[in-house]
Design an enzyme around this catalytic site. Structure first.
Site, PDB file in Angstrom:
ATOM      1  N   CYS A  53       0.841  -1.209   0.000  1.00 38.50           N
ATOM      2  CA  CYS A  53       0.000   0.000   0.000  1.00 38.50           C
ATOM      3  C   CYS A  53       0.870   1.250   0.000  1.00 38.50           C
ATOM      4  O   CYS A  53       1.592   1.511   0.961  1.00 38.50           O
ATOM      5  CB  CYS A  53      -0.918  -0.036   1.225  1.00 38.50           C
ATOM      6  N   CYS A  56       0.106   3.707   2.845  1.00 36.03           N
ATOM      7  CA  CYS A  56       0.591   3.145   4.116  1.00 36.03           C
ATOM      8  C   CYS A  56       2.084   3.406   4.276  1.00 36.03           C
ATOM      9  O   CYS A  56       2.545   3.819   5.347  1.00 36.03           O
ATOM     10  CB  CYS A  56       0.355   1.639   4.171  1.00 36.03           C
TER      11      CYS A  56
END
Length: 124
Positions: A53, A56
């Site tokens: 991600c 993230c």
């Protein structure tokens, strides 16, 4: 970043000086963390993310820095791929869950350094 390995690896966090930052190493470890949060009633934030991600990975260094600014909060990073059983209800990454008195009291979806700082301030 110093030679002490302070730079966060992809999807992993270094330990900070206060010791209030940890990475869940699997489902059993995350269950133990939940249990500790409930029993000790320690204010905590859990960052659910994934190594694949992009958002993230962008917010992970900020999460680490903020753990030093809020030493009374426990900061936990849990990779959804490393903890598939305990994170099966997480639908978006990153997701942040905030705990007070052993209970989840708030959640935040997505990134944003200022958003995260403000939410942590609110719960500290």
């Amino acid at each position: 970043m110093g030679e002490g390995g302070e730079k966060a690896e992809r999807g992993k966090l270094p330990v900070n000086e206060q010791g209030n930052l940890m990475t869940a190493t699997g489902d059993e470890n995350l269950k133990d963390i939940f249990h500790t949060i409930r029993i000790t009633k320690t204010p905590a934030v859990i960052n659910y993310g994934a190594s694949w991600c992009h958002v993230c990975n962008q917010i992970l260094p900020t999460f680490w820095e903020l753990s030093k600014k809020f030493p009374k909060l426990s900061f936990v990073y849990a990779d959804i791929d490393e903890c598939p059983e305990t994170t099966q209800n997480i639908r978006y990454t990153p997701t942040f869950h905030f705990y007070r008195d052993g209970e989840r009291v708030d959640e935040m979806f997505g990134g944003g350094d200022e958003r995260l700082h403000d939410r942590l301030w609110l719960h500290s």
